[in-house]
Motif scaffolding. Structure first.
Motif, short mmCIF file in Angstrom:
data_model
loop_
_atom_site.label_atom_id
_atom_site.label_comp_id
_atom_site.label_asym_id
_atom_site.label_seq_id
_atom_site.Cartn_x
_atom_site.Cartn_y
_atom_site.Cartn_z
N PHE A 1 0.72 -1.14 -0.15
CA PHE A 1 0.29 -0.03 -0.07
C PHE A 1 0.80 1.25 0.08
O PHE A 1 0.63 2.11 -0.95
CB PHE A 1 -1.06 -0.11 1.29
CG PHE A 1 -1.57 1.30 1.60
CD1 PHE A 1 -2.52 1.83 0.79
CD2 PHE A 1 -0.98 2.01 2.62
CE1 PHE A 1 -2.99 3.18 1.24
CE2 PHE A 1 -1.51 3.24 2.88
CZ PHE A 1 -2.57 3.78 2.16
N VAL A 2 1.95 1.25 0.83
CA VAL A 2 2.69 2.32 0.93
C VAL A 2 3.45 2.62 -0.37
O VAL A 2 3.80 3.75 -0.79
CB VAL A 2 3.81 2.43 2.14
CG1 VAL A 2 4.87 3.43 2.03
CG2 VAL A 2 2.83 2.27 3.45
N PHE A 3 3.99 1.35 -0.89
CA PHE A 3 4.75 1.44 -2.16
C PHE A 3 3.80 2.15 -3.30
O PHE A 3 4.06 2.91 -3.90
CB PHE A 3 5.35 0.11 -2.38
CG PHE A 3 5.66 -0.02 -3.72
CD1 PHE A 3 6.98 0.48 -4.32
CD2 PHE A 3 5.06 -0.58 -4.89
CE1 PHE A 3 7.44 0.28 -5.63
CE2 PHE A 3 5.56 -0.67 -6.09
CZ PHE A 3 6.71 -0.30 -6.47
N PHE A 4 2.49 1.69 -3.52
CA PHE A 4 1.90 1.94 -4.50
C PHE A 4 1.59 3.48 -4.33
O PHE A 4 1.44 4.31 -5.23
CB PHE A 4 0.51 1.32 -4.60
CG PHE A 4 0.70 -0.09 -4.99
CD1 PHE A 4 1.72 -0.53 -6.31
CD2 PHE A 4 0.23 -1.44 -4.49
CE1 PHE A 4 1.86 -1.57 -6.63
CE2 PHE A 4 0.32 -2.53 -5.04
CZ PHE A 4 1.19 -2.64 -6.13
N VAL A 5 1.03 3.87 -3.10
CA VAL A 5 1.13 5.37 -2.95
C VAL A 5 2.07 6.32 -3.22
O VAL A 5 2.18 7.36 -3.95
CB VAL A 5 0.59 5.43 -1.24
CG1 VAL A 5 0.63 7.16 -0.93
CG2 VAL A 5 -0.44 5.02 -0.97
#
Length: 138
Positions: A119-123
């Motif tokens: 999630f953090v990566f995609f954000v």
């Protein structure tokens, strides 16, 4: 913070492989303990959809810069799974799952951590694309 394109590509591939690891934990959808432990989310159909999401991540690994809004969808999907896993952890015992099956226990121990990290990566990728001045107009 700017992530290099090669690193982003590797991140998408890694996200896909991590999703497809459900095939190992579920013993190719033959591990009933996973679906018994969370029948709403982790039914065999749900596990198959996790594999499909993984294929979607891999499919844009080299062309992600053309799919900014899809990357946001990926982030939302990971957020949902992260929240579901967190709620599951508060309401269930992963130790009980381990007692029934070590692979299912391992799966429930790590899947949400994986979802929160990606999630953090995609954000990050979405915002990098969103604010990148070199981006071509849509």
């Amino acid at each position: 913070m700017n992530i290099k394109p090669k690193t982003i590509t590797r991140g998408f591939i890694t996200a896909g492989i991590m999703n497809m690891s459900v095939l190992i934990f579920s013993r190719l959808f033959n591990n009933p303990v996973i679906s018994q432990s969370d029948p709403d989310v982790m039914s065999n159909f749900g596990l198959l959809m996790i594999v499909i999401w993984g294929l979607a991540y891999i499919s844009v690994a080299k062309t992600y810069h053309h799919a900014k809004w899809l990357i946001l969808v990926f982030a939302i999907e990971k957020l949902i799974y992260g929240v579901i896993w967190t709620m599951w952890m508060f309401n269930n015992s992963v130790a009980d799952v381990f007692d029934k099956d070590i692979m299912a226990g391992a799966f429930f121990s790590v899947y949400g951590i994986n979802d929160w990290l990606f999630f953090v990566f995609f954000v990050f990728v979405f915002f990098q694309l969103h604010f990148d001045n070199k981006e071509t107009p849509e």
